[in-house]
Design a protein around this motif. Sequence first.
Motif, PDB file in Angstrom:
ATOM      1  N   ASP A  69       0.835  -1.206   0.000  1.00  0.00           N
ATOM      2  CA  ASP A  69       0.000   0.000   0.000  1.00  0.00           C
ATOM      3  C   ASP A  69       0.869   1.255   0.000  1.00  0.00           C
ATOM      4  O   ASP A  69       0.491   2.265  -0.608  1.00  0.00           O
ATOM      5  N   LEU A  70       2.022   1.185   0.667  1.00  0.00           N
ATOM      6  CA  LEU A  70       2.932   2.336   0.684  1.00  0.00           C
ATOM      7  C   LEU A  70       3.375   2.686  -0.728  1.00  0.00           C
ATOM      8  O   LEU A  70       3.291   3.839  -1.143  1.00  0.00           O
ATOM      9  N   PHE A  71       3.847   1.701  -1.479  1.00  0.00           N
ATOM     10  CA  PHE A  71       4.286   1.961  -2.849  1.00  0.00           C
ATOM     11  C   PHE A  71       3.132   2.491  -3.693  1.00  0.00           C
ATOM     12  O   PHE A  71       3.299   3.460  -4.440  1.00  0.00           O
ATOM     13  N   LYS A  72       1.978   1.862  -3.577  1.00  0.00           N
ATOM     14  CA  LYS A  72       0.825   2.301  -4.376  1.00  0.00           C
ATOM     15  C   LYS A  72       0.475   3.754  -4.080  1.00  0.00           C
ATOM     16  O   LYS A  72       0.153   4.519  -4.990  1.00  0.00           O
ATOM     17  N   SER A  73       0.566   4.134  -2.810  1.00  0.00           N
ATOM     18  CA  SER A  73       0.273   5.518  -2.428  1.00  0.00           C
ATOM     19  C   SER A  73       1.317   6.483  -2.995  1.00  0.00           C
ATOM     20  O   SER A  73       0.963   7.514  -3.582  1.00  0.00           O
ATOM     21  N   VAL A  74       2.587   6.137  -2.828  1.00  0.00           N
ATOM     22  CA  VAL A  74       3.669   7.000  -3.328  1.00  0.00           C
ATOM     23  C   VAL A  74       3.605   7.108  -4.850  1.00  0.00           C
ATOM     24  O   VAL A  74       3.680   8.206  -5.414  1.00  0.00           O
ATOM     25  N   TRP A  75       3.457   5.973  -5.506  1.00  0.00           N
ATOM     26  CA  TRP A  75       3.486   5.962  -6.974  1.00  0.00           C
ATOM     27  C   TRP A  75       2.281   6.690  -7.556  1.00  0.00           C
ATOM     28  O   TRP A  75       2.396   7.375  -8.573  1.00  0.00           O
ATOM     29  N   SER A  76       1.115   6.571  -6.927  1.00  0.00           N
ATOM     30  CA  SER A  76      -0.079   7.234  -7.460  1.00  0.00           C
ATOM     31  C   SER A  76       0.054   8.756  -7.422  1.00  0.00           C
ATOM     32  O   SER A  76      -0.538   9.456  -8.246  1.00  0.00           O
ATOM     33  N   LYS A  77       0.856   9.274  -6.483  1.00  0.00           N
ATOM     34  CA  LYS A  77       1.085  10.717  -6.403  1.00  0.00           C
ATOM     35  C   LYS A  77       2.227  11.163  -7.315  1.00  0.00           C
ATOM     36  O   LYS A  77       2.249  12.299  -7.776  1.00  0.00           O
ATOM     37  N   THR A  78       3.179  10.268  -7.560  1.00  0.00           N
ATOM     38  CA  THR A  78       4.363  10.617  -8.352  1.00  0.00           C
ATOM     39  C   THR A  78       4.113  10.476  -9.847  1.00  0.00           C
ATOM     40  O   THR A  78       4.530  11.326 -10.639  1.00  0.00           O
ATOM     41  N   LYS A  79       3.440   9.419 -10.235  1.00  0.00           N
ATOM     42  CA  LYS A  79       3.256   9.100 -11.655  1.00  0.00           C
ATOM     43  C   LYS A  79       2.668  10.255 -12.487  1.00  0.00           C
ATOM     44  O   LYS A  79       3.142  10.515 -13.590  1.00  0.00           O
ATOM     45  N   PRO A  80       1.670  10.982 -11.989  1.00  0.00           N
ATOM     46  CA  PRO A  80       1.111  12.071 -12.812  1.00  0.00           C
ATOM     47  C   PRO A  80       2.093  13.221 -13.070  1.00  0.00           C
ATOM     48  O   PRO A  80       1.846  14.051 -13.950  1.00  0.00           O
ATOM     49  N   LEU A  81       3.185  13.276 -12.328  1.00  0.00           N
ATOM     50  CA  LEU A  81       4.148  14.372 -12.467  1.00  0.00           C
ATOM     51  C   LEU A  81       5.192  14.124 -13.550  1.00  0.00           C
ATOM     52  O   LEU A  81       5.910  15.039 -13.946  1.00  0.00           O
ATOM     53  N   PHE A  82       5.287  12.874 -14.031  1.00  0.00           N
ATOM     54  CA  PHE A  82       6.322  12.518 -15.012  1.00  0.00           C
ATOM     55  C   PHE A  82       6.111  13.216 -16.350  1.00  0.00           C
ATOM     56  O   PHE A  82       4.983  13.380 -16.803  1.00  0.00           O
ATOM     57  N   ASN A  83       7.224  13.569 -16.986  1.00  0.00           N
ATOM     58  CA  ASN A  83       7.145  14.076 -18.366  1.00  0.00           C
ATOM     59  C   ASN A  83       7.743  13.066 -19.348  1.00  0.00           C
ATOM     60  O   ASN A  83       7.837  13.336 -20.527  1.00  0.00           O
ATOM     61  N   ARG A  84       8.157  11.921 -18.831  1.00  0.00           N
ATOM     62  CA  ARG A  84       8.671  10.818 -19.645  1.00  0.00           C
ATOM     63  C   ARG A  84       8.494   9.529 -18.853  1.00  0.00           C
ATOM     64  O   ARG A  84       8.302   9.569 -17.636  1.00  0.00           O
ATOM     65  N   LYS A  85       8.592   8.433 -19.530  1.00  0.00           N
ATOM     66  CA  LYS A  85       8.451   7.137 -18.869  1.00  0.00           C
ATOM     67  C   LYS A  85       9.650   6.901 -17.947  1.00  0.00           C
ATOM     68  O   LYS A  85      10.798   7.064 -18.368  1.00  0.00           O
ATOM     69  N   PRO A  86       9.397   6.536 -16.699  1.00  0.00           N
ATOM     70  CA  PRO A  86      10.524   6.249 -15.802  1.00  0.00           C
ATOM     71  C   PRO A  86      11.257   4.984 -16.254  1.00  0.00           C
ATOM     72  O   PRO A  86      10.677   4.121 -16.915  1.00  0.00           O
ATOM     73  N   GLU A  87      12.527   4.911 -15.911  1.00  0.00           N
ATOM     74  CA  GLU A  87      13.345   3.740 -16.211  1.00  0.00           C
ATOM     75  C   GLU A  87      13.828   3.157 -14.893  1.00  0.00           C
ATOM     76  O   GLU A  87      14.139   3.899 -13.966  1.00  0.00           O
ATOM     77  N   ALA A  88      13.905   1.827 -14.820  1.00  0.00           N
ATOM     78  CA  ALA A  88      14.330   1.188 -13.580  1.00  0.00           C
ATOM     79  C   ALA A  88      15.220  -0.007 -13.884  1.00  0.00           C
ATOM     80  O   ALA A  88      15.017  -0.702 -14.880  1.00  0.00           O
ATOM     81  N   TRP A  89      16.203  -0.185 -13.007  1.00  0.00           N
ATOM     82  CA  TRP A  89      17.126  -1.312 -13.110  1.00  0.00           C
ATOM     83  C   TRP A  89      17.273  -1.947 -11.740  1.00  0.00           C
ATOM     84  O   TRP A  89      17.375  -1.248 -10.732  1.00  0.00           O
ATOM     85  N   SER A  90      17.335  -3.259 -11.716  1.00  0.00           N
ATOM     86  CA  SER A  90      17.708  -4.002 -10.515  1.00  0.00           C
ATOM     87  C   SER A  90      19.060  -4.633 -10.809  1.00  0.00           C
ATOM     88  O   SER A  90      19.203  -5.386 -11.787  1.00  0.00           O
ATOM     89  N   VAL A  91      20.041  -4.301 -10.004  1.00  0.00           N
ATOM     90  CA  VAL A  91      21.419  -4.749 -10.257  1.00  0.00           C
ATOM     91  C   VAL A  91      22.019  -5.338  -8.995  1.00  0.00           C
ATOM     92  O   VAL A  91      21.581  -5.057  -7.880  1.00  0.00           O
ATOM     93  N   ASP A  92      23.041  -6.157  -9.190  1.00  0.00           N
ATOM     94  CA  ASP A  92      23.819  -6.694  -8.083  1.00  0.00           C
ATOM     95  C   ASP A  92      25.050  -5.839  -7.911  1.00  0.00           C
ATOM     96  O   ASP A  92      25.731  -5.525  -8.879  1.00  0.00           O
ATOM     97  N   LYS A  93      25.339  -5.468  -6.670  1.00  0.00           N
ATOM     98  CA  LYS A  93      26.565  -4.714  -6.389  1.00  0.00           C
ATOM     99  C   LYS A  93      27.724  -5.706  -6.366  1.00  0.00           C
ATOM    100  O   LYS A  93      27.710  -6.676  -5.605  1.00  0.00           O
ATOM    101  N   LEU A  94      28.709  -5.484  -7.216  1.00  0.00           N
ATOM    102  CA  LEU A  94      29.857  -6.371  -7.284  1.00  0.00           C
ATOM    103  C   LEU A  94      31.035  -5.870  -6.456  1.00  0.00           C
ATOM    104  O   LEU A  94      31.749  -6.653  -5.851  1.00  0.00           O
TER     105      LEU A  94
END
Length: 98
Positions: A69-94
Motif C-alpha cells: 500500500d505504501l508503494f501504491k500511495s507514493v506511486w499514485s502521487k508521483t506518476k502524474p508528475l512525469f514528463n517521460r516514462k521512468p526507467e528502472a534497473w535491478s542490479v547486483d553490487k559487485l
Amino acid sequence: MLVRIVKMGFDTAYVDTFLRQFHASKHNIRQFEGCMFLELYQDQQDPSIFFTYSYWQTAAHLEAYRHSDLFKSVWSKTKPLFNRKPEAWSVDKLESLE
C-alpha cells in the motif's frame, strides 16, 4: 543484496511537488522491511531528472514493497508528475570502494 536504480523525469513545474512528496515518504520507504539504504540524486545538467538508489536485502523484499500500500500511495502521487516514462534497473553490487 539487490540495488534498485530508478530514473525519473518531471515537468519543471512539478519538481518542487515531487521533492515535497519524496521528503514526506522517504522515511517510510527506508523503514520498509528489507530496505537497507535510500538516496535521491538530481542530475546536474537537467534538474528535472532524478534518480533513486535503494538497497534491498533480497528481490523478494523489493517485490513486497512494490506490491505494498505504501508503494501504491507514493506511486499514485508521483506518476502524474512525469514528463517521460521512468526507467528502472535491478542490479547486483559487485564492488564498492570507499
